[in-house]
Design a protein around this motif. Structure first.
Motif, short mmCIF file in Angstrom:
data_model
loop_
_atom_site.label_atom_id
_atom_site.label_comp_id
_atom_site.label_asym_id
_atom_site.label_seq_id
_atom_site.Cartn_x
_atom_site.Cartn_y
_atom_site.Cartn_z
N ALA A 1 0.75 -1.32 -0.01
CA ALA A 1 0.14 -0.08 0.15
C ALA A 1 0.83 1.26 -0.04
CB ALA A 1 -0.95 -0.10 1.11
N GLY A 2 2.00 1.48 0.68
CA GLY A 2 2.83 2.40 0.89
C GLY A 2 3.76 2.61 -0.31
N LEU A 3 3.50 1.71 -1.47
CA LEU A 3 4.69 2.27 -2.65
C LEU A 3 3.54 2.37 -3.63
CD1 LEU A 3 7.27 -0.87 -2.36
CD2 LEU A 3 7.42 1.58 -1.45
N GLN A 4 4.22 3.17 -4.48
CA GLN A 4 3.30 3.66 -5.96
C GLN A 4 3.28 2.43 -6.93
OE1 GLN A 4 4.57 7.09 -7.99
NE2 GLN A 4 2.83 7.21 -9.05
N ALA A 5 2.03 2.08 -6.96
CA ALA A 5 1.80 0.86 -7.81
C ALA A 5 2.04 1.43 -9.63
CB ALA A 5 0.32 0.44 -8.05
N ALA A 6 2.11 0.20 -10.34
CA ALA A 6 2.19 0.45 -11.76
C ALA A 6 1.25 -0.17 -12.63
CB ALA A 6 3.80 0.07 -12.28
N ASP A 7 0.91 0.48 -13.76
CA ASP A 7 -0.27 -0.26 -14.78
C ASP A 7 0.52 -1.51 -15.24
OD1 ASP A 7 -1.81 1.66 -14.04
OD2 ASP A 7 -1.56 2.92 -15.83
N ASP A 8 1.50 -1.24 -15.49
CA ASP A 8 2.13 -2.65 -16.17
C ASP A 8 3.74 -2.47 -16.07
OD1 ASP A 8 3.03 -0.77 -18.06
OD2 ASP A 8 0.96 -1.16 -19.32
N ILE A 9 4.42 -3.49 -16.59
CA ILE A 9 5.86 -3.64 -16.30
C ILE A 9 6.53 -2.55 -16.96
CG2 ILE A 9 6.24 -5.36 -18.15
CD1 ILE A 9 8.28 -5.45 -15.06
N GLU A 10 6.13 -1.77 -18.18
CA GLU A 10 6.72 -0.79 -18.88
C GLU A 10 6.46 0.46 -18.14
OE1 GLU A 10 4.53 -2.97 -20.68
OE2 GLU A 10 5.96 -3.73 -22.22
N ASP A 11 5.36 0.63 -17.64
CA ASP A 11 5.07 1.72 -16.70
C ASP A 11 6.22 1.82 -15.45
OD1 ASP A 11 3.73 3.90 -15.76
OD2 ASP A 11 2.29 2.74 -14.74
N PHE A 12 6.16 0.69 -14.84
CA PHE A 12 7.34 0.39 -13.56
C PHE A 12 8.68 0.67 -14.31
CE2 PHE A 12 10.00 -1.72 -10.68
CZ PHE A 12 9.62 -1.09 -9.74
N MET A 13 9.06 0.08 -15.56
CA MET A 13 10.39 0.52 -15.96
C MET A 13 10.85 1.74 -15.95
SD MET A 13 10.64 -2.63 -18.85
CE MET A 13 12.19 -2.18 -19.31
N LYS A 14 9.81 2.52 -16.26
CA LYS A 14 10.10 4.00 -16.35
C LYS A 14 10.38 4.56 -15.03
CE LYS A 14 8.57 8.16 -18.42
NZ LYS A 14 9.89 8.86 -18.18
N MET A 15 9.86 4.39 -14.23
CA MET A 15 9.98 4.86 -12.82
C MET A 15 11.29 4.21 -12.35
SD MET A 15 6.08 3.98 -11.35
CE MET A 15 6.62 3.50 -9.71
N PHE A 16 11.77 2.89 -12.39
CA PHE A 16 12.89 2.13 -12.00
C PHE A 16 14.02 2.85 -12.95
CE2 PHE A 16 15.71 -1.55 -12.35
CZ PHE A 16 15.72 -1.86 -11.03
N PHE A 17 14.01 3.04 -14.04
CA PHE A 17 15.13 3.58 -14.82
C PHE A 17 15.44 5.15 -14.51
CE2 PHE A 17 14.65 -0.37 -17.10
CZ PHE A 17 15.89 -0.95 -16.43
N ASP A 18 14.31 5.74 -14.22
CA ASP A 18 14.30 7.31 -13.74
C ASP A 18 14.90 7.47 -12.48
OD1 ASP A 18 13.58 8.23 -16.34
OD2 ASP A 18 11.46 8.53 -15.70
N GLY A 19 15.04 6.24 -11.70
CA GLY A 19 15.29 6.22 -10.27
C GLY A 19 14.20 6.84 -9.42
N LYS A 20 12.75 6.97 -9.84
CA LYS A 20 12.06 7.52 -9.00
C LYS A 20 11.08 6.48 -8.21
CE LYS A 20 10.45 11.24 -9.06
NZ LYS A 20 9.86 12.05 -10.04
N VAL A 21 11.68 5.76 -7.50
CA VAL A 21 11.52 4.68 -6.66
C VAL A 21 12.28 4.60 -5.29
CG1 VAL A 21 10.79 3.07 -8.41
CG2 VAL A 21 13.03 2.90 -7.76
N THR A 22 11.55 4.03 -4.30
CA THR A 22 12.33 3.92 -3.14
C THR A 22 13.71 3.16 -3.26
OG1 THR A 22 10.57 3.62 -1.73
CG2 THR A 22 12.46 2.70 -0.85
N GLY A 23 14.87 3.87 -3.09
CA GLY A 23 16.39 3.26 -3.21
C GLY A 23 17.02 4.12 -4.34
N SER A 24 16.17 5.07 -4.97
CA SER A 24 16.54 5.83 -6.08
C SER A 24 17.05 4.97 -7.23
CB SER A 24 17.71 6.87 -5.69
OG SER A 24 17.08 7.89 -4.94
#
Ligand SMILES: Nc1ncnc2c1ncn2[C@@H]1O[C@H](COP(=O)(O)OS(=O)(=O)O)[C@@H](OP(=O)(O)O)[C@H]1O
Length: 268
Positions: free
Chosen positions: A140-163
């Motif tokens: 619940a405390g983390l930002q959900a993603a619609d699909d893996i592509e959506d999450f990949m964008k956040m992950f490679f932008d470092g916009k996730v916990t842990g940068s």
């Protein structure tokens, strides 16, 4: 400290999970008092933290190793920068075992002066990515993603916990000479758990007899941890961290068999 994002807390250019960050401790992080026998597990999220917690806890605590004491693994190896108010770190008896997702540059001064031992676990970023995608949709405390592509964008932008994952691993590795640190690779631990336990206990200068080693290894197998309520975070997830959905767990690996065979790492 930038408090404006619902999910991420920006602390000196590094993103922490907002909902559980220990902001009081962060204010004095640099001067947090380190003891010579402190031990830290340091990881980027989803790299095997809970696994290392289990190994360390059963190396250090006989009651945990022999299952005569019922202690949540996380309580034996709590996070430094998370779970505000749950534990007074300064009052804990020695030796203190900690977990942390902090980057090298935020480590307290005493750690940089090699006063504590660090075990840094790193994992293939492809596996981290898939694990993190499912985990973010469950928590619940983390930002959900619609699909893996959506999450990949956040992950490679470092916009996730842990940068950014690559900055985390590179930072600790390039500054390894500043720390008393042992690097362990998640995938190597999977291949040979016994040797990994021996390497860790030798680095920590903890003598274990043959029987102890067997017990530590047994406690740390995926199969054991998945069903061990003290080790699998299920209660913590339910009562402290909060789920968004009933599906999923800390020890998922539902796509594990695909990792070797599938170019999408089992994301679908
Ligand atoms: N015993 C054992 N053996 C092998 N793998 C294990 C073990 N324990 C935990 N894990 C896997 O570690 C992943 C969770 O990583 P973390 O504990 O770092 O997550 S967290 O950052 O603390 O949320 C998570 O990976 P995925 O299953 O791929 O999501 C866990 O399954």
């Amino acid at each position: 400290m930038d408090n404006t994002d619902t999910y991420l807390l920006n602390f000196k250019g590094y993103y922490l999970a907002h909902f559980t960050a220990n902001t009081d401790l962060l204010k004095n992080l640099d001067d947090f008092e380190i003891r010579d026998d402190d031990v830290f597990i340091v990881t980027y999220p989803k790299s095997g933290t809970i696994w290392a917690q289990q190994i360390l806890s059963s190396i250090y605590f006989e009651g945990h190793r022999n299952k005569t004491e019922m202690v949540e693994t996380l309580d034996g190896v709590p996070f430094l920068e998370y779970a505000a108010g749950k534990i007074d770190q300064l009052k804990r008896p020695s030796p203190r075992l900690f977990s942390s997702h902090l980057p090298y540059y935020l480590a307290p001064k005493g750690v940089k002066n090699k006063r504590a031992k660090i075990i840094y676990i790193y994992r293939n970023p492809k596996n981290i990515l898939v694990s993190y995608f499912h985990f973010s949709n469950m928590m619940a405390g983390l930002q959900a993603a619609d699909d893996i592509e959506d999450f990949m964008k956040m992950f490679f932008d470092g916009k996730v916990t842990g940068s950014l994952c690559f900055d985390h691993i590179r930072g600790w590795y390039e500054h390894r000479h500043d720390f008393n640190i042992l690097f362990m690779m998640y995938e190597e631990m999977r291949k040979d758990l016994r040797s990994s336990v021996l390497k860790i206990s030798s680095f920590l200068e903890r003598q274990l007899n043959e029987e102890d080693v067997e017990a530590v290894v047994k406690q740390a197998t995926f199969e054991n941890m998945k069903f061990d309520p003290q080790a699998n975070y299920e209660q913590i997830l339910k009562h402290d961290l909060g789920r968004r959905t009933d599906e999923g767990s800390f020890l998922a690996q539902r796509y594990r068999w695909r990792l070797e065979t599938s170019p999408d790492c089992g994301a679908k």
